[in-house]
Every structure is written in structure tokens, then in C-alpha cells.
Design a protein around this motif. Structure first.
Motif, PDB file in Angstrom:
ATOM      1  N   THR A 519       0.936  -1.103  -0.034  1.00 11.52           N
ATOM      2  CA  THR A 519      -0.119   0.179   0.111  1.00 11.52           C
ATOM      3  C   THR A 519       0.920   1.243   0.027  1.00 11.52           C
ATOM      4  O   THR A 519       0.378   2.300  -0.274  1.00 11.52           O
ATOM      5  CB  THR A 519      -0.862   0.069   1.200  1.00 11.52           C
ATOM      6  N   HIS A 520       1.916   1.361   0.386  1.00 15.85           N
ATOM      7  CA  HIS A 520       3.056   2.223   0.591  1.00 15.85           C
ATOM      8  C   HIS A 520       4.268   1.955   0.274  1.00 15.85           C
ATOM      9  O   HIS A 520       4.915   0.676   0.487  1.00 15.85           O
ATOM     10  CB  HIS A 520       3.046   2.689   2.056  1.00 15.85           C
ATOM     11  N   SER A 551       3.850   0.852  -8.619  1.00 21.02           N
ATOM     12  CA  SER A 551       2.705   1.242  -7.716  1.00 21.02           C
ATOM     13  C   SER A 551       1.304   1.290  -8.779  1.00 21.02           C
ATOM     14  O   SER A 551       0.156   1.321  -8.365  1.00 21.02           O
ATOM     15  CB  SER A 551       3.010   2.935  -7.510  1.00 21.02           C
ATOM     16  N   ARG A 558      -6.339   1.330  -5.391  1.00 23.89           N
ATOM     17  CA  ARG A 558      -5.705   2.484  -5.689  1.00 23.89           C
ATOM     18  C   ARG A 558      -4.115   1.991  -5.441  1.00 23.89           C
ATOM     19  O   ARG A 558      -3.661   1.079  -5.122  1.00 23.89           O
ATOM     20  CB  ARG A 558      -6.011   3.503  -4.715  1.00 23.89           C
ATOM     21  N   ARG A 561       1.334   4.369  -2.623  1.00 19.07           N
ATOM     22  CA  ARG A 561       1.445   5.572  -2.428  1.00 19.07           C
ATOM     23  C   ARG A 561       3.231   5.520  -2.231  1.00 19.07           C
ATOM     24  O   ARG A 561       3.760   4.779  -1.654  1.00 19.07           O
ATOM     25  CB  ARG A 561       1.216   6.533  -1.009  1.00 19.07           C
ATOM     26  N   CYS A 653       4.369   9.511   4.922  1.00 21.79           N
ATOM     27  CA  CYS A 653       3.678   8.312   4.018  1.00 21.79           C
ATOM     28  C   CYS A 653       2.221   7.979   4.520  1.00 21.79           C
ATOM     29  O   CYS A 653       1.572   7.818   3.603  1.00 21.79           O
ATOM     30  CB  CYS A 653       4.629   7.182   4.240  1.00 21.79           C
ATOM     31  N   PRO A 660      -1.146  14.130  -4.262  1.00 23.54           N
ATOM     32  CA  PRO A 660      -0.140  13.423  -4.916  1.00 23.54           C
ATOM     33  C   PRO A 660       0.703  14.363  -5.640  1.00 23.54           C
ATOM     34  O   PRO A 660       0.487  15.812  -5.495  1.00 23.54           O
ATOM     35  CB  PRO A 660      -0.970  12.753  -6.134  1.00 23.54           C
TER      36      PRO A 660
END
Length: 795
Positions: A519-520, A551, A558, A561, A653, A660
Motif C-alpha cells: 500500500t505504501h 505502484s 488504488r 503511495r 507516508c 499526490p
């Protein structure tokens, strides 16, 4: 026996106003701030016997010491004014007094030989020529005239010492040897090259640094240690007089000296005749002479074939024309062999002056294709010898950005809301790069302890020294003061990866697993090599693009990040003034021109004082051990400790408010005056604090930072690169910082706007966030002592 310290003590005890001595004593005194301070209260220092090093004289003059240049000889007596009323910046020039009749005979290199003509007041004791029918003495001394003051002259060298090359050009070794002799490891040096294409040098180390000349490892180490001074000398030398690294001969016989403690040049060169011949043979043999050069250098296909054969022969491996040879494992020695092979072929088959290649152009043109273009353009007159303009660098930067900014994926995975709820309930999964670095360790520890993080994929490059990733990670954690048992956490998955490769070089199944869970992303890894140019960093840029694609190809609802950690070095050419601050927004490429990467991370040490010994601040502190002084600055610094930096990065983060394409500046919101930190070092080591300009002048004079208290043995791998190599890269940085006198923060740095950073990080917003203080400084010093970077005391 007169010694520098003995004469100084005697002069001070007798309250002498003018001190007369040989120039080597002055050079020793110039290294002691205490001595210089006392000399500035005197009428002046009078010297003779040869030319004083320019930087030594300039430094002393700037510190308020009056220097009087005495010129004379046994044959002619004193031929300069003894104590002129004013000297200042022109300390190294003098006028002939009225009793002397000088005749300056011009040479073709803008030098003049002094002939002293007899007159009724002053008649030389030796007469060896005539001028206009009048007896005269030809001194064999060379002079240069002052560029603006008529009648002022400075000693340049001796006609007998001039080195005539095979090309008919001349090298005057004296001024170059004076620069090289300023290195704290060098007692004296002799430059040779009569009848040869290029010069070489024999160096006599000081007694504490002598070694067995048959020990090739020790010889190589010594060459590396004095090389920054040689490069400094090369900046002043004409092309014909520049030294290549392989032209440093080993000391196999003792030097002989005159009563003035100067090396007997011709005797030494005669003693070393065989060694000098062998040295030139070795240089020639380093070229791949078995490969025939191209019959014509203007046909690209024949040139590229020749260069390809040279590269493959030296590296013993196949390399494609577009491969970066340094990415394929080419080291500095191999790069030198490739360069030598090309230079010899060019020299043997063309009329081109190959000495225009004093630097190693291999770093600027690291592929066979770009090297071919460079060589053919240069030989056809369409290139300037390798100097790359800022405009060209900017163009290369923009071209590379364009190359890696095309055809981004559209993230189209929708409807997987379960992943969002998992993230919000504590299911964040983080891909972290560079976890074995100093900041990376802190990030890893904080992510593992974070309640909202359920997994950390720690991706690191494959180790070149055979250690496993788990061994490297354990060592890094212990170095940072952490318990390595943290690696037993089920949250951690360590992976050796190549970010520039497809699927990061991981098994396809592992890559797919991360696509469906990460996710990150915190990207905290970047190659560190300060010789390399932008082209060789392309694999790093490709790796960043691959992370972006990773990513965008996420199978979650989604994209992951991505947080990318840059460097304060991108601001090295900004022109903020006074109280202005740099906004949290993109900058133009011109601001970042200078080096491929910079040590200046704007981060200070960790909780246990750990601060990477390869960065610029530790090297700056180390300079105090040989200079006896450190720079002071009353402006603020915004250095931030590793633990606070890591906490802030994790908060950036994880923040739900971070939009963005956003930029934030990670510096300490509560700066402290640098003088409060410098005073701790001053107290701990009893070292004087001076202005940055005075410190830099002393550092330039030394030319290399090398503590005499540090063992000459090769520094252990964990201590990073040897000091001389670290500082060789840092001197340009220190010079650039000195040029930014109007900066709002200390050491030439600009203030950065942190409004967005503080808004996104509760850690930075904390009103009682600890500032740097004396305990932090003492922790850094203790760590650097433990790593062997600093001695127990400066003596």
C-alpha cells in the motif's frame, strides 16, 4: 640544529620584530594558528633561498603577517630591496634596488633570465658574460613580471631545472613541486621527464609515512593519499606538465639534500635513471598495443570497432556498445588502462595533442557508443576536449526526464474496497528500499513498531562482498544502536533485488504477491559514487520509474503511495539571499548541477551518535586534527537527527492529507546557531574556531585532510572510503559553500520553507521537539572516535 619550533621559540623569547629564515620554516609555521597569530604582531618575516608556496604566502598575508621576499646569490650579493614599506598581496614580487643593474633576457614562455650587469657600486664576484660590452653575471634564475606593476618581479625557477620534453616544450618543475611538497605526508618531490612525452615524479615521504617500496599495496595507498594534492597541482600546471596517477614513481633510494634542506634534483634523477625508464615502460605497457588502431579516425564504424576491442580486452568480458561500463563492473584502474590505450593509439597515428586528456574522460563517456562519438568529434575539431557545459548537462537531465516520463500506466483496478478497510484497520504493507543504510535502519525499526503496519518488504541491492542480506541488515542495526533481534519479527521480509530489472529481479510470484498487497512505498536507496556522471546513474532513475510502474500496476483499489527521499544537494546552485526561503515546490535542473550525488543529506547522527563517516560534516570536524582550527558560523543550522527524520517520513507516508505530486522539506523546525555546536567540539579538542574563509584557506593550503594520528593502514571497510578520497570529493563542496556568502543559514545553505512538512508531521509540529545540543555533538564525536575517524585528542 635550527628547527622551525626552535627558531620560533627563540624569536619569541627575544621579542624579535623581524624574523629571517628559510622558506620551509615559514611553511611549517603557517600550519599553526598560534604561531600565525604571534607573527601577525611582528614587523614581518624575511625569507630567501627559493620561492615560497603561493597559497602559504597568501594565507599568511590574509592573516596579517607581513612577508618580505629576499633575493640574492653568493655571486651577486643581495639583489632585492630588504624591507619594503609595503608588501600586502604582492608579497612574492620585489623591485631591484638602484645599486643593481638588471638585464632581463626574455624567453619564449613569458619568463625572463636575470643577467646582473656590473656597475661602479655593485660588481658580481663571478663574471660569465657581457651585456653591451660590459661585464655581467648570468644568474640562470628565471623571473616573471608583475601583470600590472612595472619593475616588479618574482622568482619562477632555474634555467638548469627546466625539463625539455620530446615535443620541444618545457616544464618548470619548481612551482609544481612546491605545491606537492605542501602535502603533510610529503617531505620533498622531484619532477622529471627530460626527453619524454610527459612528466613523472618521485616523492620522498616524511619519516613517519615511509614504507617498503616493494610493497605494491602500500605504494598504491600512498599514491591515493597524496593524489588530491597532485590534482590540485594539475590545476596550476600547463597541459604538458600535468601528472597522471601512474607517473608517480616508487621511492627505492634515499634522497640527498643540500644544506638548505632542498632536494638535489639532478643527483636524484641520475640515481633513479633505471627506475624512471622502467616507469615509462610500465605506462606504455598499460596500453593494449596488440590491438591495431584504426587506419582512419573519421570513419565511425572502424573507430567503434577499435574501442570495442580495447574495452573487451581490458574488462575480459563482453560489453555491448550501449552498456555503461561502470555498471558492468569496470573499476578505476581498468578505466585508466582503456584511456591509456586510446591515448597511445591517437598519439602514434595522429598529430593530435593527446595531453588534452589530463582527466579521465571515461567517466563522462562511459559507453562504447558515447566514447566513440567523443573521440571522433574531438579529432575532427568538433569538441573541446571533454569540458561539458552547464547547458549541455541541463539538456541531458531534461532528456533523461523525458525518456522516463512517457507512457505511464493507467491504474484501473477498482472496487477492491476491502483493501482500503484493511489499510485503515492496521493492514498497511510497506515496500522499503535501502533498509541497510543509516536512515533506512531507523525507518525499518519505526515501520515494524508502527501499529498500522502489518508487513515491511525490505528491498536492498545484492552485496558485493559476499555477505548475506540478513548479515548486512544485522550489522547495520547494531551500528545504529538497535537490537538486531528485531529481525525476528514476522512483519519483515528481506529481499535482495535490482530495482532496474524486470520485476525487480524477483521471482514472478513474489512480485505478484507484492502487487496485490503493498500500500505504501518509501524509496530510500540510491547509488553513492561521486566520480560518476548522470549517465551512469541512469539505472537508479530506471529503478525509480519501475517503482512508479509497480505502484500503478497494483491490483489494489488504488496505487501504492510512493514517497521518494531526495537530497539537499539539489539546492547547491540556488541563489536565495538573506532571509528568503526556498519554497516546497519543484526546482529547475540548473539548481542541481555539480555532482552526480552529494554527501550532504541535511541529516545529523542517530540516537547513539552514529553519523556516517563518509559525509561532509565528519570530514570537516576531522580537519581540526591537522589544521588546529575549525570553522565557526553564527548563522543557524537546521540539521535533524535520524530518529526524528524517520518518524517524520513515516508520518508523511501514512498521512491521509498528503496530496499526490507533493514536495515537502524535511529539516528541523527549530534551528540552532552553529556556533553553539562548534563550541562543543572546540572545548572537547582544544581547537581554535575561526571564520569559514580562514578555515577554508588553511584547508586549501593543506590540500588533503589526513590526520597524522590515524594509522596509515587501509581503513576497515565498515569505516567507509579512506579520508583522502572522501575529502577529494568534498573540497569542491566546501568551495561552493564559501561562495554563497549571502545564504541565510550557516555553511552556505539556504533556509527551506517547512509549512507543509509541519502540517503533515505531528513530530515536526511538536512545540517541545528537542533541538540539537551539546550531548548530540558529544555523541557524534564518540562515534567517530570509535570508528577511527577521530583521535582521542588533537595534537
Amino acid at each position: 640544529m635550527p628547527t622551525p619550533d626552535g627558531l620560533f621559540r627563540a624569536a619569541k623569547a627575544t621579542d624579535s620584530d623581524v624574523i629571517f629564515c628559510v622558506l620551509t620554516f615559514i611553511e611549517v609555521w603557517s600550519r599553526s594558528p598560534e604561531y600565525v597569530k604571534w607573527l601577525a604582531t611582528r614587523g614581518g618575516v624575511l625569507f630567501g633561498g627559493g620561492p615560497l608556496n603561493q597559497e602559504v604566502g597568501d594565507s599568511l598575508t590574509a592573516a596579517g603577517v607581513s612577508i618580505f621576499n629576499l633575493y640574492g646569490s653568493t655571486e651577486g650579493g643581495i639583489m632585492s630591496t630588504m624591507l619594503p614599506a609595503e608588501v600586502g598581496r604582492d608579497w612574492n614580487y620585489f623591485r631591484f634596488p638602484a645599486l643593481v643593474t638588471p638585464e632581463m633576457i626574455p624567453n619564449d614562455d613569458n619568463t625572463f633570465e636575470l643577467v646582473m650587469v656590473a656597475n661602479e657600486f655593485c660588481r658580481p664576484s663571478v663574471l660569465n658574460t657581457k651585456v653591451g660590452g660590459i661585464d655581467a653575471y648570468s644568474t640562470s634564475d628565471l623571473f616573471k613580471s608583475h601583470p600590472t606593476k612595472s619593475g616588479y618581479w618574482k622568482v619562477y625557477g632555474l634555467t638548469d631545472d627546466q625539463i625539455m620534453h620530446s615535443t620541444g616544450e618545457k616544464t618548470n618543475p619548481g612551482p609544481l613541486e612546491n605545491i606537492l611538497n605542501q602535502n603533510p605526508l610529503v617531505l620533498s618531490s622531484v619532477i622529471f621527464g627530460r626527453g619524454r612525452f610527459q612528466v613523472g615524479v618521485i616523492v620522498d615521504p616524511k619519516p613517519d609515512y615511509r614504507f617498503d617500496p616493494t610493497d605494491e599495496l602500500k605504494l598504491s595507498e600512498f599514491r591515493n593519499k597524496i593524489w588530491p594534492t597532485v590534482e590540485h597541482m594539475n590545476e596550476y600546471a600547463p597541459q604538458r606538465s600535468r601528472l597522471f596517477k601512474e607517473a608517480l614513481s616508487k621511492l627505492s633510494k634515499p634522497f640527498t639534500y643540500t644544506a638548505k634542506s632542498t632536494a638535489r634534483r639532478q643527483v636524484i634523477i641520475s640515481d633513479y635513471d633505471e627506475e624512471i625508464s622502467a616507469l615509462y615502460d610500465t605506462v606504455e605497457e598499460s596500453a593494449q598495443t596488440a590491438i591495431p588502431p584504426p587506419p582512419q579516425w573519421d570513419i565511425t564504424m572502424t573507430v567503434v570497432k577499435f574501442i570495442r576491442q580495447i574495452v573487451i580486452a581490458v574488462m575480459s568480458t563482453d560489453v555491448s556498445d550501449d552498456d555503461d561500463i561502470f555498471q558492468r563492473g569496470c573499476d578505476s584502474l581498468q578505466a585508466t588502462w582503456i584511456r591509456n590505450s586510446l591515448l597511445r593509439a591517437i598519439r602514434d597515428t595522429t598529430q593530435f595533442d593527446a595531453r588534452k586528456f589530463a582527466g579521465n574522460f571515461m567517466y563522462s563517456y562511459p559507453t562504447i557508443a558515447t566514447l566513440t562519438t567523443f573521440i571522433t568529434n574531438l579529432l575532427s575539431g568538433n569538441d573541446d576536449g571533454g569540458d561539458i557545459s552547464h547547458a549541455r548537462i541541463v539538456d541531458e537531465m531534461r532528456t533523461m526526464v523525458s525518456k522516463y516520463s512517457q507512457n505511464f500506466l493507467d491504474h484501473c483496478h477498482k472496487g477492491h474496497e476491502a483493501s482500503h478497510s484493511a489499510e485503515r484497520s492496521g493492514g498497511c504493507m510497506v515496500l522499503l528500499t535501502g533498509s541497510t543504510g543509516a536512515l533506512g535502519c531507523y525507518l525499518l525499526v519505526q515501520l515494524i513498531s508502527h501499529l498500522d503496519v502489518s508487513r515491511v518488504y525490505a528491498l536492498n541491492r545484492k552485496s558485493p562482498n559476499g555477505k548475506t542480506l540478513i548479515q548486512r541488515q544485522e550489522g547495520a542495526l547494531l551500528e545504529g544502536g538497535f537490537n538486531s533481534e528485531i529481525l525476528q519479527s514476522k512483519k519483515i521480509i528481506l529481499c535482495e533485488a535490482d530495482l532496474a530489472a524486470d520485476c525487480f529481479g524477483l521471482p514472478h510470484a513474489s512480485y505478484q504477491e507484492m502487487q496485490g498487497s503493498v500500500t505504501h512505498i518509501i524509496h530510500n536507496a540510491w547509488s553513492v559514487d561521486f566520480n560518476l556522471t548522470l549517465k551512469t546513474f541512469e539505472s537508479n532513475i530506471k529503478g525509480l520509474r519501475n517503482l512508479i510502474d509497480f505502484s500503478l500496476s497494483s491490483t489494489l483499489s488504488r496505487p501504492a503511495r510512493l514517497l521518494y527521499t531526495s537530497s539537499i544537494g539539489v539546492f547547491q546552485n540556488t541563489d536565495a539571499h538573506g532571509n528568503s526561503v526556498l519554497a516546497e515546490k519543484p526546482i529547475e535542473p540548473e539548481a542541481a548541477i555539480g555532482t552526480g550525488y552529494t554527501e550532504s543529506k541535511w541529516l545529523s547522527g542517530g540516537l547513539n551518535g552514529a553519523w556516517n563517516v563518509n559525509e561532509w560534516v565528519p570530514a570537516l570536524i576531522q580537519s581540526g586534527s591537522i589544521l588546529g582550527l575549525l570553522p565557526d558560523d553564527h548563522k543557524p543550522v537546521s540539521w535533524i537527527s535520524l530518529d526524528i527524520a524517520a518518524s517524520s517520513l513515516v508520518e508523511f507516508c501514512m498521512s491521509l492529507n498528503l496530496p499526490p505530486d507533493h514536495i515537502v522539506h524535511l529539516v528541523h523546525p527549530h534551528p540552532v546557531h552553529r556556533s553553539s555546536l562548534a563550541s562543543v567540539v572546540s572545548s572537547e579538542y582544544s581547537v581554535s574556531l575561526v571564520s569559514y574563509a580562514e578555515w577554508l584557506a588553511a584547508l586549501e593550503q593543506k590540500a588533503v585532510i589526513l590526520s597524522e594520528n590515524v594509522d596509515n593502514k587501509q581503513i576497515p571497510a565498515e569505516a567507509g572510503l579512506p579520508t583522502h578520497l572522501r575529502v577529494q570529493r568534498l573540497l569542491p563542496l566546501f568551495r561552493r559553500l564559501a561562495a554563497k556568502e549571502t545564504s541565510s543559514e550557516a555553511m552556505g545553505f539556504d533556509s527551506l520553507d517547512i509549512a507543509e512538512a509541519v502540517a503533515l508531521s505531528p513530530t515536526l509540529a511538536d512545540p517541545v521537539l528537542p533541538q540539537l545540543g551539546s550531548e548530540d555533538v558529544k555523541g557524534w564525536l564518540a562515534y567517530w572516535r570509535k570508528k577511527g575517524l577521530l583521535p582521542a585528542s588533537f595534537s
